[in-house]
Design a protein around this motif. Structure first.
Motif, PDB file in Angstrom:
ATOM      1  N   HIS A 162     -13.598  19.397  16.293  1.00 44.34           N
ATOM      2  CA  HIS A 162     -13.040  19.946  17.225  1.00 44.34           C
ATOM      3  C   HIS A 162     -13.407  20.039  18.667  1.00 44.34           C
ATOM      4  O   HIS A 162     -13.347  20.857  19.402  1.00 44.34           O
ATOM      5  N   CYS A 172      -3.843  20.044  19.061  1.00 47.30           N
ATOM      6  CA  CYS A 172      -4.638  20.949  17.602  1.00 47.30           C
ATOM      7  C   CYS A 172      -3.866  21.546  16.865  1.00 47.30           C
ATOM      8  O   CYS A 172      -3.339  22.805  17.984  1.00 47.30           O
ATOM      9  N   CYS A 174      -5.834  23.837  15.804  1.00 42.20           N
ATOM     10  CA  CYS A 174      -6.703  24.959  16.321  1.00 42.20           C
ATOM     11  C   CYS A 174      -5.933  26.436  17.661  1.00 42.20           C
ATOM     12  O   CYS A 174      -6.357  26.947  17.677  1.00 42.20           O
ATOM     13  N   CYS A 179      -8.590  17.659  20.954  1.00 40.68           N
ATOM     14  CA  CYS A 179      -9.840  18.081  20.446  1.00 40.68           C
ATOM     15  C   CYS A 179     -10.239  16.817  19.542  1.00 40.68           C
ATOM     16  O   CYS A 179      -9.247  16.149  19.313  1.00 40.68           O
TER      17      CYS A 179
HETATM   18 ZN   LIG Z   1      -8.757  21.871  17.618  1.00 45.65          ZN
END
Ligand SMILES: [Zn+2]
Length: 320
Positions: A162, A172, A174, A179
């Motif tokens: 990340h 991503c 996340c 990332c």
């Molecule tokens: Zn990420």
């Protein structure tokens, strides 16, 4: 001394009985019932471990501790903060397992425990400072600094996948954009190749999948690149460039002795490794002094089980 190592993945749970030297005595695998939520996964872990013991000569009393490698960030107390592949947030994994077992239970990030295993008996065992990177569905990372696991002040560190290294066409898991995982994972390679093929009529890849893009996978793309297919080569070259940028960043910050690459995509072999070795030195500060060794991890699929068990051994030793 025997420890139980549990490698909790988004698809499979693997559990093993492991000696204090990192030898696996016995292991078993079961699917991860992600759709059954936290409680369903916990029950699956318990079932698997109880089965493992039942089918072995080892008794509950022989077991000195349990380690679980989980696919996310974890607190020292055994809370899984964030594991997007399991859809978990603030999951009290150690507390829940302690309700069933009297053993000491320790939870740590899966790539971090794999780094520990490689450092104890695998590819990085001669090094005091090493980095393990796993290239699979996502990109994971584990750090060994001065011979010990390092995962940050709050358990949030070593999230190599990340690191933001550019802008990308998709976000991503996340929630961020750019990332490393979205450039250098198997998922990333498949997505980018798919995009390239939208504008392409002819490619060995299209022949191999019979024009069915659902059959596209990282191994096939690497195979086509090795065979000289121009589209596959463009996609692989992009993956290697961004992975090299990520690794260059790691070297600039940590200056490790060795970086070991594991995960399914490492099966691409020397074709991947040789290009990385050429590319990474382009992204470090002093290009005349490139010392870091780049190699493949050695323990393959067992790194998670061994590392989780050795993590339990290490945490237990701190109590003595
Ligand atoms: Zn990420």
């Amino acid at each position: 001394m025997v420890f139980i190592g549990v490698d909790l993945g988004g698809t499979l749970i693997k559990a093993g009985l492991v000696t204090d030297k990192g030898e696996i005595l016995k292991k078993e695998t079961a699917p991860t019932p992600v759709e059954e939520g936290f409680e369903g996964v916990v029950k699956a872990i318990i079932r698997l471990v109880e089965n493992l013991l039942k089918n072995s000569q080892v008794t509950k009393e022989d077991v000195k501790g349990v380690g679980v490698g989980a696919p996310g960030t974890c607190s020292r107390q055994g809370l899984v903060y964030f594991a997007p592949n399991l859809f978990w947030k603030e999951a009290p994994l150690a507390d829940r397992l302690k309700e069933c077992w009297d053993w000491n239970i320790y939870i740590e990030n899966d790539a971090t425990v794999a780094a520990l295993a490689e450092s104890a008996i695998g590819a990085t065992k001669e090094a005091q400072n090493s980095v393990f990177i796993t290239l699979g569905t996502g990109v994971g990372g584990g750090l060994i600094i001065n011979g010990q696991i390092y995962n940050g002040s709050y358990g949030m560190g070593s999230e190599i996948g990340h690191m933001i290294i550019g802008e990308n066409s998709y976000d991503c898991t996340c929630g961020n954009n750019g990332c490393l995982e979205t450039f250098a994972s198997a998922t990333a390679l498949v997505k980018y190749t798919g995009k390239l093929l939208e504008e392409k009529q002819e490619s060995l890849i299209l022949e191999m999948v019979n024009n069915n893009m659902d059959l596209l996978n990282a191994k096939l793309i690497f195979d086509c690149a090795k065979a000289g297919d121009s589209t596959a080569l463009i996609a692989v070259k992009r993956l290697i460039k961004y992975l090299a940028i990520g690794m260059g960043n790691i070297i600039s910050v940590l200056d490790p002795e060795i970086i070991a690459i594991g995960g399914g995509m490492s099966k691409a072999g020397d074709f991947l490794l040789e290009q990385l070795k050429r590319e990474v030195p382009k992204y470090i500060y002093d290009k005349n002094r490139f010392f870091c060794k780049i190699t493949f991890a050695q323990l393959e699929n067992d790194a998670g089980i061994i590392g989780s068990a050795l993590y339990a051994k290490w945490r237990g030793s701190l109590l003595e």
